[in-house]
Design a protein around this motif. Structure first.
Motif, PDB file in Angstrom:
ATOM      1  N   SER A 104       0.865  -1.278  -0.102  1.00  0.00           N
ATOM      2  CA  SER A 104      -0.076  -0.030  -0.065  1.00  0.00           C
ATOM      3  C   SER A 104       0.781   1.225  -0.046  1.00  0.00           C
ATOM      4  CB  SER A 104      -0.660   0.038   1.125  1.00  0.00           C
ATOM      5  OG  SER A 104      -0.173   0.062   2.201  1.00  0.00           O
ATOM      6  N   SER A 105       2.129   1.229   0.420  1.00  0.00           N
ATOM      7  CA  SER A 105       3.043   2.292   0.596  1.00  0.00           C
ATOM      8  C   SER A 105       3.834   2.637  -0.608  1.00  0.00           C
ATOM      9  CB  SER A 105       3.789   2.379   1.712  1.00  0.00           C
ATOM     10  OG  SER A 105       4.783   1.134   1.688  1.00  0.00           O
ATOM     11  N   VAL A 106       3.947   1.667  -1.720  1.00  0.00           N
ATOM     12  CA  VAL A 106       4.775   2.006  -2.739  1.00  0.00           C
ATOM     13  C   VAL A 106       4.588   3.218  -3.487  1.00  0.00           C
ATOM     14  CG1 VAL A 106       5.762   0.773  -4.966  1.00  0.00           C
ATOM     15  CG2 VAL A 106       5.318  -0.916  -2.966  1.00  0.00           C
ATOM     16  N   TRP A 110       6.999   5.892  -1.340  1.00  0.00           N
ATOM     17  CA  TRP A 110       8.112   5.524  -2.043  1.00  0.00           C
ATOM     18  C   TRP A 110       7.910   5.420  -3.475  1.00  0.00           C
ATOM     19  CZ3 TRP A 110      11.413   5.473   1.932  1.00  0.00           C
ATOM     20  CH2 TRP A 110      11.025   5.218   3.152  1.00  0.00           C
ATOM     21  N   PRO A 111       7.645   6.598  -4.040  1.00  0.00           N
ATOM     22  CA  PRO A 111       7.349   6.636  -5.689  1.00  0.00           C
ATOM     23  C   PRO A 111       8.445   6.214  -6.332  1.00  0.00           C
ATOM     24  CG  PRO A 111       7.553   9.012  -4.592  1.00  0.00           C
ATOM     25  CD  PRO A 111       7.752   8.112  -3.289  1.00  0.00           C
ATOM     26  N   PHE A 112       9.683   6.677  -5.896  1.00  0.00           N
ATOM     27  CA  PHE A 112      10.690   6.130  -6.629  1.00  0.00           C
ATOM     28  C   PHE A 112      11.140   4.645  -6.708  1.00  0.00           C
ATOM     29  CE2 PHE A 112      12.523   6.756  -2.337  1.00  0.00           C
ATOM     30  CZ  PHE A 112      13.219   5.598  -2.201  1.00  0.00           C
ATOM     31  N   PHE A 113      10.614   3.542  -5.823  1.00  0.00           N
ATOM     32  CA  PHE A 113      10.939   2.325  -5.678  1.00  0.00           C
ATOM     33  C   PHE A 113      10.752   1.608  -6.868  1.00  0.00           C
ATOM     34  CE2 PHE A 113      10.422  -1.900  -3.825  1.00  0.00           C
ATOM     35  CZ  PHE A 113      11.615  -2.021  -3.124  1.00  0.00           C
ATOM     36  N   SER A 114       9.463   1.785  -7.681  1.00  0.00           N
ATOM     37  CA  SER A 114       9.155   0.711  -8.634  1.00  0.00           C
ATOM     38  C   SER A 114      10.325   1.124  -9.994  1.00  0.00           C
ATOM     39  CB  SER A 114       7.807   0.840  -8.946  1.00  0.00           C
ATOM     40  OG  SER A 114       7.472   2.239  -9.374  1.00  0.00           O
ATOM     41  N   LYS A 115      10.900   2.273  -9.755  1.00  0.00           N
ATOM     42  CA  LYS A 115      11.628   2.598 -10.998  1.00  0.00           C
ATOM     43  C   LYS A 115      13.180   2.315 -10.880  1.00  0.00           C
ATOM     44  CE  LYS A 115       8.366   6.159 -12.090  1.00  0.00           C
ATOM     45  NZ  LYS A 115       7.984   7.909 -12.050  1.00  0.00           N
ATOM     46  N   LEU A 116      13.558   1.686  -9.608  1.00  0.00           N
ATOM     47  CA  LEU A 116      14.960   1.868  -9.270  1.00  0.00           C
ATOM     48  C   LEU A 116      15.900   0.784 -10.380  1.00  0.00           C
ATOM     49  CD1 LEU A 116      14.910   1.088  -5.404  1.00  0.00           C
ATOM     50  CD2 LEU A 116      15.956   3.060  -6.713  1.00  0.00           C
ATOM     51  N   GLY A 117      15.365  -0.204 -10.795  1.00  0.00           N
ATOM     52  CA  GLY A 117      16.032  -1.296 -11.716  1.00  0.00           C
ATOM     53  C   GLY A 117      17.423  -1.329 -10.872  1.00  0.00           C
ATOM     54  N   GLY A 122      20.215   3.038  -1.692  1.00  0.00           N
ATOM     55  CA  GLY A 122      20.887   4.129  -1.056  1.00  0.00           C
ATOM     56  C   GLY A 122      20.986   5.356  -1.576  1.00  0.00           C
ATOM     57  N   ALA A 123      21.026   5.505  -3.030  1.00  0.00           N
ATOM     58  CA  ALA A 123      21.216   6.385  -3.674  1.00  0.00           C
ATOM     59  C   ALA A 123      19.904   7.666  -3.400  1.00  0.00           C
ATOM     60  CB  ALA A 123      21.004   6.446  -5.218  1.00  0.00           C
ATOM     61  N   ASN A 124      18.734   6.964  -3.034  1.00  0.00           N
ATOM     62  CA  ASN A 124      17.473   7.695  -2.676  1.00  0.00           C
ATOM     63  C   ASN A 124      17.383   7.836  -1.441  1.00  0.00           C
ATOM     64  OD1 ASN A 124      15.542   8.366  -5.325  1.00  0.00           O
ATOM     65  ND2 ASN A 124      16.868   6.050  -5.525  1.00  0.00           N
ATOM     66  N   LEU A 125      17.691   6.898  -0.346  1.00  0.00           N
ATOM     67  CA  LEU A 125      17.349   6.868   0.909  1.00  0.00           C
ATOM     68  C   LEU A 125      18.096   7.738   1.647  1.00  0.00           C
ATOM     69  CD1 LEU A 125      17.018   3.170   2.040  1.00  0.00           C
ATOM     70  CD2 LEU A 125      14.948   4.677   1.361  1.00  0.00           C
ATOM     71  N   PHE A 126      19.416   7.874   1.290  1.00  0.00           N
ATOM     72  CA  PHE A 126      20.287   8.918   2.147  1.00  0.00           C
ATOM     73  C   PHE A 126      20.256  10.350   1.894  1.00  0.00           C
ATOM     74  CE2 PHE A 126      21.694   4.461   3.250  1.00  0.00           C
ATOM     75  CZ  PHE A 126      21.716   4.726   4.712  1.00  0.00           C
ATOM     76  N   PHE A 127      19.644  10.576   0.716  1.00  0.00           N
ATOM     77  CA  PHE A 127      19.774  11.807   0.204  1.00  0.00           C
ATOM     78  C   PHE A 127      18.294  12.644   0.135  1.00  0.00           C
ATOM     79  CE2 PHE A 127      23.667   9.775  -1.400  1.00  0.00           C
ATOM     80  CZ  PHE A 127      24.470  10.677  -0.838  1.00  0.00           C
ATOM     81  N   SER A 168      17.512  -2.419   9.265  1.00  0.00           N
ATOM     82  CA  SER A 168      16.756  -1.256   9.882  1.00  0.00           C
ATOM     83  C   SER A 168      15.637  -0.919   9.111  1.00  0.00           C
ATOM     84  CB  SER A 168      17.714  -0.139  10.196  1.00  0.00           C
ATOM     85  OG  SER A 168      18.177   0.189   8.916  1.00  0.00           O
ATOM     86  N   LEU A 169      14.597   0.124   9.850  1.00  0.00           N
ATOM     87  CA  LEU A 169      13.563   0.541   9.018  1.00  0.00           C
ATOM     88  C   LEU A 169      14.004   1.808   8.546  1.00  0.00           C
ATOM     89  CD1 LEU A 169      10.912  -0.399  11.629  1.00  0.00           C
ATOM     90  CD2 LEU A 169      11.652  -1.666   9.838  1.00  0.00           C
ATOM     91  N   PHE A 170      13.404   2.332   7.519  1.00  0.00           N
ATOM     92  CA  PHE A 170      13.424   3.732   7.025  1.00  0.00           C
ATOM     93  C   PHE A 170      11.831   4.173   6.752  1.00  0.00           C
ATOM     94  CE2 PHE A 170      17.520   1.623   5.603  1.00  0.00           C
ATOM     95  CZ  PHE A 170      18.382   2.914   5.730  1.00  0.00           C
ATOM     96  N   SER A 171      11.740   5.335   7.347  1.00  0.00           N
ATOM     97  CA  SER A 171      10.505   5.952   7.234  1.00  0.00           C
ATOM     98  C   SER A 171      10.155   7.246   6.396  1.00  0.00           C
ATOM     99  CB  SER A 171       9.735   6.186   8.588  1.00  0.00           C
ATOM    100  OG  SER A 171      10.723   7.261   9.276  1.00  0.00           O
ATOM    101  N   ARG A 172       9.274   7.156   5.464  1.00  0.00           N
ATOM    102  CA  ARG A 172       9.078   8.455   4.867  1.00  0.00           C
ATOM    103  C   ARG A 172       7.568   8.954   4.623  1.00  0.00           C
ATOM    104  NH1 ARG A 172       8.076  10.124  -0.450  1.00  0.00           N
ATOM    105  NH2 ARG A 172       9.486  11.996  -1.101  1.00  0.00           N
ATOM    106  N   ARG A 173       7.184   9.892   5.282  1.00  0.00           N
ATOM    107  CA  ARG A 173       5.683  10.270   5.384  1.00  0.00           C
ATOM    108  C   ARG A 173       5.026   9.168   6.281  1.00  0.00           C
ATOM    109  NH1 ARG A 173       5.050  14.414   1.739  1.00  0.00           N
ATOM    110  NH2 ARG A 173       5.984  14.219  -0.249  1.00  0.00           N
ATOM    111  N   GLY A 174       3.909   8.479   5.688  1.00  0.00           N
ATOM    112  CA  GLY A 174       3.373   7.535   6.606  1.00  0.00           C
ATOM    113  C   GLY A 174       4.073   5.958   6.210  1.00  0.00           C
ATOM    114  N   GLY A 175       4.853   5.672   5.331  1.00  0.00           N
ATOM    115  CA  GLY A 175       5.439   4.612   4.821  1.00  0.00           C
ATOM    116  C   GLY A 175       6.584   4.122   5.599  1.00  0.00           C
ATOM    117  N   VAL A 176       6.710   2.759   5.485  1.00  0.00           N
ATOM    118  CA  VAL A 176       7.918   2.189   6.335  1.00  0.00           C
ATOM    119  C   VAL A 176       8.441   1.012   5.340  1.00  0.00           C
ATOM    120  CG1 VAL A 176       9.016   0.866   8.414  1.00  0.00           C
ATOM    121  CG2 VAL A 176       7.152   2.827   8.655  1.00  0.00           C
TER     122      VAL A 176
END
Length: 201
Positions: A104-106, A110-117, A122-127, A168-176
């Motif tokens: 439900s949170s993809v 996490w809108p970039f997740f499906s396009k990672l290839g 980490g290029a998205n999570l840490f920046f 570890s867990l990463f949270s963004r808005r309401g998604g984990v």
């Protein structure tokens, strides 16, 4: 502590894994430092290799693993989106990465997740300033663990019966989402003092 083949005992301090590490005390300290480093594993690896690459093994919906649902805060029989990759340094597999998040949170969080290839996560999570990381937990994965079976399938040949892992867990808005890194044997080459970083070359 009892061991169940499909589960790992996740602990809050990497010192708990000391008995798994080699007798080489210096290597043990360096490995523990890599396990506990809160920064980007991708950036650490890129700094120590001339050729960094990501091999995408899978990215698709699937059932959550037995030792993941409590940590992610979802029911035991939940369907989630999984992503498995192997990070390579100079052609050698050094880290198996496993990411899981609720279906439900993809799109919403996490809108970039499906396009990672083959782009490292980490290029998205840490920046991304909206992303926050929880404390790291540590475990030894035994041969019966599902992630160990996936590693064995992706890397035919002899593997140790136990590998070190952190998650570890990463949270963004309401998604984990939850990220697990499993250290593969070849990583030792890049942890040792003789492994120079790009800045040294």
């Amino acid at each position: 502590m009892p061991h169940f083949p499909g589960r790992a005992n996740w602990m809050a301090h990497p010192q708990a894994l000391a008995s798994l590490l080699a007798a080489d005390g210096d290597l043990m300290r360096r490995t523990r430092a890599w396990l506990a480093d809160p920064g980007s594993m991708t950036l650490k690896l890129k700094a120590r290799t001339q050729d960094f690459s990501v091999r995408l093994l899978r990215q698709r919906p699937g059932p959550i693993l037995a030792d993941e649902h409590d940590a992610l805060g979802v029911p035991a029989r939940s369907r989630v989106v999984e992503r498995d990759v192997i990070l390579h340094c100079d052609g050698r597999p050094v880290v198996f990465g496993h990411t899981v998040l609720s279906t439900s949170s993809v799109k919403s969080d996490w809108p970039f997740f499906s396009k990672l290839g083959t782009t490292p996560l980490g290029a998205n999570l840490f920046f991304d300033p909206l992303v926050a990381r929880s404390p790291i937990f540590y475990a030894r994965l035994h041969a019966g663990h599902p992630l160990m079976r996936r590693i064995a399938a992706a890397l035919p040949g002899a593997l140790p019966s136990t590998l070190m892992a952190r998650r570890s867990l990463f949270s963004r808005r309401g998604g984990v989402l939850m990220v697990t890194d499993v250290f593969l044997p070849a990583l030792e080459t890049f942890i040792r003092p003789g492994a120079r970083s790009k800045q040294d070359i």
